[in-house]
Enzyme design. Sequence first.
Site, short mmCIF file in Angstrom:
data_model
loop_
_atom_site.label_atom_id
_atom_site.label_comp_id
_atom_site.label_asym_id
_atom_site.label_seq_id
_atom_site.Cartn_x
_atom_site.Cartn_y
_atom_site.Cartn_z
N ASN A 146 57.83 12.00 121.58
CA ASN A 146 57.51 10.77 120.85
C ASN A 146 57.67 9.51 121.67
O ASN A 146 57.16 8.46 121.30
CB ASN A 146 58.38 10.67 119.59
CG ASN A 146 59.86 10.67 119.89
OD1 ASN A 146 60.37 11.59 120.54
ND2 ASN A 146 60.57 9.65 119.43
N CYS B 111 62.64 5.13 115.74
CA CYS B 111 63.66 5.85 114.98
C CYS B 111 65.07 5.47 115.41
O CYS B 111 66.03 5.71 114.69
CB CYS B 111 63.46 7.35 115.16
SG CYS B 111 61.82 7.92 114.69
N GLN C 63 54.22 14.76 116.74
CA GLN C 63 53.29 13.93 117.51
C GLN C 63 52.04 14.69 117.95
O GLN C 63 51.11 14.07 118.48
CB GLN C 63 54.01 13.34 118.73
CG GLN C 63 55.18 12.44 118.42
CD GLN C 63 54.76 11.10 117.83
OE1 GLN C 63 53.62 10.67 117.97
NE2 GLN C 63 55.69 10.43 117.17
N SER D 284 54.77 15.82 110.02
CA SER D 284 54.89 14.63 109.17
C SER D 284 53.52 14.05 108.90
O SER D 284 52.65 14.06 109.79
CB SER D 284 55.78 13.60 109.87
OG SER D 284 55.93 12.44 109.08
N ALA E 31 59.67 14.79 108.53
CA ALA E 31 60.02 15.74 109.58
C ALA E 31 61.53 15.81 109.82
O ALA E 31 62.05 16.86 110.19
CB ALA E 31 59.30 15.38 110.88
N THR E 32 62.24 14.71 109.61
CA THR E 32 63.70 14.74 109.80
C THR E 32 64.34 15.75 108.85
O THR E 32 65.19 16.56 109.26
CB THR E 32 64.30 13.34 109.60
OG1 THR E 32 63.85 12.49 110.65
CG2 THR E 32 65.82 13.38 109.61
#
Length: 350
Positions: A131, A296, A159, A176, A68-69
């Site tokens: 998140n 993260c 999420q 993700s 996802a990043t």
Amino acid sequence: MIYLDYQATTPVAPEVFAVMEPWLKENFWNPHSAHAGGRKAAAAVEAARAQVAALLPKGGKLIFTSGATEAINLAIKGSGLPVSAYAAEHAAVLDCVALSGGDIDPVRNDGMYMATPLRNRGLAAAMLVNNEIGTIQPIAEIASTVHANGGLLLCDAVQGFGRMQIPDGADMIAISAHKIHGPKGIGALWVRDGVRLEPLIHGGGQEQGLRSGTLSPALCIGFGAAATLAAERMDEDRAHVEGLWGRACELFAKWTVNGTTTQRYKGNLNIRRDGLDVGRLMSECREALFSAGSACASGSGRPSHVLRAIGLSDAQAKSSIRLGWGRYTSIEEIERAAEMINAAAERQLA
């Protein structure tokens, strides 16, 4: 070990591992090769793409990424538009906004977003489920406001994907695999038809020219299997986490909940006891695996930007813990973890 960090990652589902395994062994082909093995791998990748896309709105394309990043970076940087975001967004969004000199908008003290126009007519970013504190944002309402203001909306749905229906309205959606019992190392960006992006990675022109690089059939297939399983189990999984939430709230009644308890994903409980040394608490509860904030940003030593955004002091943010559970968590595990955590907290605060 009692695993209570489901917002950081989830265990790979046995069904997902089973379908991935052959593609890590004998079916090792490059899906971009023209021979029979490559064509078989390419077909499997496209089948997986359809499985993931089935949980997303109609009228768009799905671009596989490393996670996802990368998807968020592709959406923000690839759009070439001025960007604005809310202060409780994931660091991947906020760092991109800071790099571009964009705007950051405040959030309410309960963690909810205000569906007022963000400050530019370019790209706005709003996450579906936070998140850290689990708040569920009114994405459809925010999208309507953004569109009325002439902008586009990027939704970080990491999420929420596979756990609830994805609302209509977003123009791009980042997701993700490893948050829905799939493998790490793969995510995707859904892009509404008509939205134009420039690639960040150049090379072989894979993924419709937006993301060069050889795809891993095993990872794509695992993502697809996890998405299908999540769709099949969505109601069952929701009922399970809600039951665990109810019991956890009883067990942690002396703690203060961070964020709203109504518009919230019930697999997340972010709580605090003022004066608590969370680092010491975690060291005394080694059998319970939970978080002091977002994995993260772990190790930074900084208080959670999300908790600061909802009005907590540095001290309050640093006395907070995040508990996350899901499909494979039992109520007995919640009870055992609560006993350990509460006993350690009481010793500290006595």
